[in-house]
Structures are given as C-alpha cells and as structure tokens.
Design a protein around this motif. Structure first.
Motif, PDB file in Angstrom:
ATOM      1  N   PRO A   1     -16.113 -41.976 -71.141  1.00 26.45           N
ATOM      2  CA  PRO A   1     -17.433 -42.577 -71.352  1.00 26.45           C
ATOM      3  C   PRO A   1     -18.242 -42.612 -70.066  1.00 26.45           C
ATOM      4  CG  PRO A   1     -15.815 -44.291 -71.032  1.00 26.45           C
ATOM      5  CD  PRO A   1     -15.044 -43.002 -71.011  1.00 26.45           C
ATOM      6  N   ILE A   2     -19.501 -43.095 -70.171  1.00 29.84           N
ATOM      7  CA  ILE A   2     -20.354 -43.252 -69.004  1.00 29.84           C
ATOM      8  C   ILE A   2     -21.097 -44.586 -69.104  1.00 29.84           C
ATOM      9  CG2 ILE A   2     -20.655 -40.771 -68.628  1.00 29.84           C
ATOM     10  CD1 ILE A   2     -23.416 -40.998 -69.926  1.00 29.84           C
ATOM     11  N   ASP A   3     -21.760 -44.952 -68.007  1.00 31.89           N
ATOM     12  CA  ASP A   3     -22.615 -46.137 -67.979  1.00 31.89           C
ATOM     13  C   ASP A   3     -24.020 -45.694 -68.344  1.00 31.89           C
ATOM     14  OD1 ASP A   3     -23.879 -48.538 -67.532  1.00 31.89           O
ATOM     15  OD2 ASP A   3     -23.427 -48.635 -65.386  1.00 31.89           O
ATOM     16  N   LEU A   4     -24.557 -46.258 -69.417  1.00 35.00           N
ATOM     17  CA  LEU A   4     -25.860 -45.859 -69.934  1.00 35.00           C
ATOM     18  C   LEU A   4     -26.920 -46.875 -69.529  1.00 35.00           C
ATOM     19  CD1 LEU A   4     -24.480 -44.930 -73.424  1.00 35.00           C
ATOM     20  CD2 LEU A   4     -25.509 -43.287 -71.839  1.00 35.00           C
ATOM     21  N   THR A   5     -27.981 -46.388 -68.881  1.00 37.33           N
ATOM     22  CA  THR A   5     -29.083 -47.249 -68.465  1.00 37.33           C
ATOM     23  C   THR A   5     -30.390 -46.500 -68.657  1.00 37.33           C
ATOM     24  OG1 THR A   5     -29.264 -46.521 -66.162  1.00 37.33           O
ATOM     25  CG2 THR A   5     -27.590 -48.196 -66.654  1.00 37.33           C
ATOM     26  N   PRO A   6     -31.495 -47.218 -68.868  1.00 39.58           N
ATOM     27  CA  PRO A   6     -32.797 -46.533 -68.953  1.00 39.58           C
ATOM     28  C   PRO A   6     -33.138 -45.738 -67.704  1.00 39.58           C
ATOM     29  CG  PRO A   6     -32.973 -48.777 -69.790  1.00 39.58           C
ATOM     30  CD  PRO A   6     -31.614 -48.663 -69.150  1.00 39.58           C
ATOM     31  N   LYS A   7     -32.585 -46.141 -66.552  1.00 39.22           N
ATOM     32  CA  LYS A   7     -32.903 -45.458 -65.296  1.00 39.22           C
ATOM     33  C   LYS A   7     -32.438 -44.007 -65.280  1.00 39.22           C
ATOM     34  CE  LYS A   7     -32.828 -49.612 -62.358  1.00 39.22           C
ATOM     35  NZ  LYS A   7     -32.186 -50.267 -61.190  1.00 39.22           N
ATOM     36  N   ILE A   8     -31.342 -43.711 -65.993  1.00 34.75           N
ATOM     37  CA  ILE A   8     -30.821 -42.341 -65.980  1.00 34.75           C
ATOM     38  C   ILE A   8     -31.277 -41.553 -67.201  1.00 34.75           C
ATOM     39  CG2 ILE A   8     -28.777 -43.077 -64.699  1.00 34.75           C
ATOM     40  CD1 ILE A   8     -27.187 -42.692 -67.348  1.00 34.75           C
TER      41      ILE A   8
ATOM     42  N   PRO B   1     -11.376 -53.331 -74.400  1.00 35.52           N
ATOM     43  CA  PRO B   1     -12.828 -53.525 -74.402  1.00 35.52           C
ATOM     44  C   PRO B   1     -13.582 -52.235 -74.704  1.00 35.52           C
ATOM     45  CG  PRO B   1     -12.025 -53.348 -72.160  1.00 35.52           C
ATOM     46  CD  PRO B   1     -10.805 -53.368 -73.040  1.00 35.52           C
ATOM     47  N   SER B   2     -14.908 -52.279 -74.611  1.00 35.07           N
ATOM     48  CA  SER B   2     -15.688 -51.070 -74.893  1.00 35.07           C
ATOM     49  C   SER B   2     -15.410 -50.004 -73.845  1.00 35.07           C
ATOM     50  CB  SER B   2     -17.187 -51.392 -74.918  1.00 35.07           C
ATOM     51  OG  SER B   2     -17.672 -51.665 -73.614  1.00 35.07           O
ATOM     52  N   GLU B   3     -15.637 -48.765 -74.233  1.00 36.50           N
ATOM     53  CA  GLU B   3     -15.500 -47.663 -73.272  1.00 36.50           C
ATOM     54  C   GLU B   3     -16.831 -47.399 -72.570  1.00 36.50           C
ATOM     55  OE1 GLU B   3     -11.857 -45.085 -74.159  1.00 36.50           O
ATOM     56  OE2 GLU B   3     -13.336 -44.529 -75.691  1.00 36.50           O
ATOM     57  N   HIS B   4     -17.910 -47.297 -73.327  1.00 36.83           N
ATOM     58  CA  HIS B   4     -19.218 -47.118 -72.712  1.00 36.83           C
ATOM     59  C   HIS B   4     -19.741 -48.447 -72.173  1.00 36.83           C
ATOM     60  CE1 HIS B   4     -19.068 -43.340 -75.017  1.00 36.83           C
ATOM     61  NE2 HIS B   4     -19.900 -42.897 -74.092  1.00 36.83           N
ATOM     62  N   PHE B   5     -20.541 -48.343 -71.120  1.00 38.64           N
ATOM     63  CA  PHE B   5     -21.223 -49.482 -70.527  1.00 38.64           C
ATOM     64  C   PHE B   5     -22.711 -49.384 -70.849  1.00 38.64           C
ATOM     65  CE2 PHE B   5     -17.348 -49.217 -68.239  1.00 38.64           C
ATOM     66  CZ  PHE B   5     -17.133 -50.378 -67.499  1.00 38.64           C
ATOM     67  N   LEU B   6     -23.383 -50.510 -70.933  1.00 37.18           N
ATOM     68  CA  LEU B   6     -24.840 -50.561 -71.001  1.00 37.18           C
ATOM     69  C   LEU B   6     -25.339 -51.364 -69.809  1.00 37.18           C
ATOM     70  CD1 LEU B   6     -25.774 -51.235 -74.758  1.00 37.18           C
ATOM     71  CD2 LEU B   6     -25.853 -49.069 -73.500  1.00 37.18           C
ATOM     72  N   ASN B   7     -26.140 -50.709 -68.956  1.00 35.48           N
ATOM     73  CA  ASN B   7     -26.690 -51.376 -67.768  1.00 35.48           C
ATOM     74  C   ASN B   7     -25.598 -52.034 -66.928  1.00 35.48           C
ATOM     75  OD1 ASN B   7     -29.468 -50.811 -68.454  1.00 35.48           O
ATOM     76  ND2 ASN B   7     -29.270 -52.374 -70.035  1.00 35.48           N
ATOM     77  N   GLY B   8     -24.473 -51.334 -66.803  1.00 40.05           N
ATOM     78  CA  GLY B   8     -23.388 -51.820 -65.969  1.00 40.05           C
ATOM     79  C   GLY B   8     -22.482 -52.829 -66.631  1.00 40.05           C
ATOM     80  N   GLU B   9     -22.755 -53.181 -67.875  1.00 38.74           N
ATOM     81  CA  GLU B   9     -21.960 -54.193 -68.566  1.00 38.74           C
ATOM     82  C   GLU B   9     -20.983 -53.553 -69.550  1.00 38.74           C
ATOM     83  OE1 GLU B   9     -22.503 -58.173 -71.422  1.00 38.74           O
ATOM     84  OE2 GLU B   9     -24.260 -57.051 -70.718  1.00 38.74           O
TER      85      GLU B   9
ATOM     86  N   ILE C   1     -25.371 -46.502 -79.941  1.00 30.59           N
ATOM     87  CA  ILE C   1     -26.388 -47.410 -80.435  1.00 30.59           C
ATOM     88  C   ILE C   1     -26.721 -48.441 -79.361  1.00 30.59           C
ATOM     89  CG2 ILE C   1     -27.019 -49.002 -82.282  1.00 30.59           C
ATOM     90  CD1 ILE C   1     -26.422 -46.070 -83.149  1.00 30.59           C
ATOM     91  N   SER C   2     -28.010 -48.634 -79.112  1.00 40.29           N
ATOM     92  CA  SER C   2     -28.430 -49.554 -78.062  1.00 40.29           C
ATOM     93  C   SER C   2     -28.245 -51.015 -78.463  1.00 40.29           C
ATOM     94  CB  SER C   2     -29.901 -49.303 -77.707  1.00 40.29           C
ATOM     95  OG  SER C   2     -30.320 -50.148 -76.663  1.00 40.29           O
TER      96      SER C   2
END
Length: 277
Positions: A57-64, A121-129, A218-219
C-alpha cells in the motif's frame, strides 16, 4: 527455532491469474524470519516485493494527487446477491461468492468480483493516518488483470455487515481453513460511498507482490467496533494477528483523487483516464 506456518494465500503467483489455494510462507510481525522486510528474499519470484517501483500500500494525500472532477471515463458497479461462504485462511477472513456476484467496470474494462477480505490495521494510509481496518474487494478481468476497491474503517460504531456475520466468524475462528455458508450476500451490503476516491496503479499487498493491480481507495472512512476488530484479529494465528503490510514508496507514480461535483444516488462514478498496464 521459530516455526513458519503454511497458509493459503489469496493471490496468484503470476499477474495473469488469481489462485486462492496457493501455499505460501510469510509473516507480518517485525523481526520474524519472514516479516515484510524479508519477503523479497524468501523466494526468487517474490523479489519484486523489495525491488518493485509500483508497490502497495501507500500513503494517500491530496498533496500527491491530481484532482479530477467527473472526467469522461466511468466506474460502474453491477452487483447481485448470491450464495457466499466465509473462510478462515489463517492470515485473514475471506468472503467468497459461490456464483457470479457481478462486476465493476473501470475504463470500459469489466472486472468480475472474486472475493473480499479484511486487514487490521489498515494497509493504506490517508494523510499519514493508519486506520483500524481495511476491506478489500478483489476483482479480475478476463485478461487476468486485478482491480481492488479498498474501504477504510476507524474504531467506532459497529459495522453493519460484520454484525450480520459475527456468529459465523465465531464458529470458524479457531479452525484454520474452516469455512461456513453465510447465505445470500449482496456485495453492496459492504456499504461504500463512491463520491470521492483515490486511484493509482499498484501491486498485491501479499507475496508475490505482483505489480498488476488497479487500486481504488474510498476517501470516506467507515466505522468498526472494538469487538469486531478483536474478533477478526483473534481469528488469525502465527504472525498474522496484525496482517497489514507497511506503506511503500510512491516513486514516480501518478495518483488521482476523484471528486464528484454533484453527488448522485446513481452507482455511476466518474474516474480518470488511467491504464496501469
């Protein structure tokens, strides 16, 4: 000497197939002989787990992400209720439909629903969380390409679908490879909100880490109770109590954040023009 326990992995040893019954050896607990940092050294065909540039997975943020609004390509869901079974695979709990439960269409390509399972826990992160849990809905095209929809959950109110099958989970919690019928299950019961989501090209999150997966995350974050988290976690054994791979480098990949400007009850959701293959 620690014993490596053999389990059944949910994904293929090649990018063109999805094999639910392949024996494999891997752990999640840091420091174990086959923890995620060592997957790439366990088998030659797993080397890409360490060398790949499109790993998940990856960390997903609006910045990227490149933000898109109602682009010309469409994501559609076509699901129907059919008989399903719940299987304890040791490293996770899997729901598998006995017949054709439908499909999604991404960029005009059909992906048939194969199975679903949870990571905690979750594999993907949202905004570092990192969140309490993540649901994966696994789909496969006629050509063998994979598309996975991921839904994140934080600890809170009980998840309605898990509540429905908690008694079934309890019955096979201590039975490796145990399975039980859970009746007709409509995939829409998992409760997605497709008005805002990320999309990127990635990989399987378990060995062999094949880089041939279209990810839709999903966001909107759902909720799951502590009791439900503990139930699914306690059903795993031998290094799988926490079955989440660490976040992987983004490298030069494109990530899209799709936002509907006018949410609609229709299941047709606009997504960007992306072809990871």
């Amino acid at each position: 000497m620690k014993t490596i326990i053999l389990f059944v992995t949910f994904l293929a040893l090649s990018s063109s197939s999805l094999a639910d019954d392949s024996d494999t050896e891997f752990h999640y607990k840091p420091g174990e002989i086959a923890d995620p940092s060592k997957w790439c050294d366990m088998k030659p065909e797993w080397k890409i787990c360490g060398t790949g540039k499109r790993q998940s997975p990856i960390d997903l943020t609006p910045k990227i992400a490149r933000i898109v609004h109602n682009s010309t390509e469409i994501l559609q869901t076509y699901y129907k209720p059919v008989e399903a079974i719940l299987k304890n695979r040791g490293f996770d709990m899997k729901v598998k439909w006995q017949e054709d439960a439908g499909k999604i269409v991404i960029n005009k390509t059909d992906y048939k629903l194969i199975q679903s399972h949870w990571h905690a826990p979750s594999e993907h992160f949202l905004n570092g969380e990192r969140f309490a849990m993540e649901l994966h809905m696994v789909h496969k095209s006629a050509e063998g390409h994979l598309a996975v929809i991921g839904v994140l959950f934080r600890e809170g109110e009980p998840n309605a679908f898990i509540s429905r099958i908690m008694d079934k989970i309890n019955k096979i919690a201590d039975a490796q490879d145990g399975e039980i019928s859970i009746g007709k299950i409509d995939p829409r019961e998992f409760g997605w909100d497709l008005t805002k989501f990320y999309e990127y090209s990635g990989s399987l999150t378990t060995p062999p880490c094949t880089e041939d997966v279209m990810w839709t995350i999903i966001s909107k974050v759902g909720t799951v109770s502590r009791q439900q988290i503990d139930l699914l976690t306690d059903a795993r054994r031998g290094g799988y109590e926490k079955n989440a791979r660490p976040a992987q480098p983004l490298h030069a990949r494109l990530v899209y954040l799709n936002e509907q400007s006018s949410p609609s009850p229709s299941p047709k959701i606009q997504i960007p023009r992306v072809n990871p293959y």
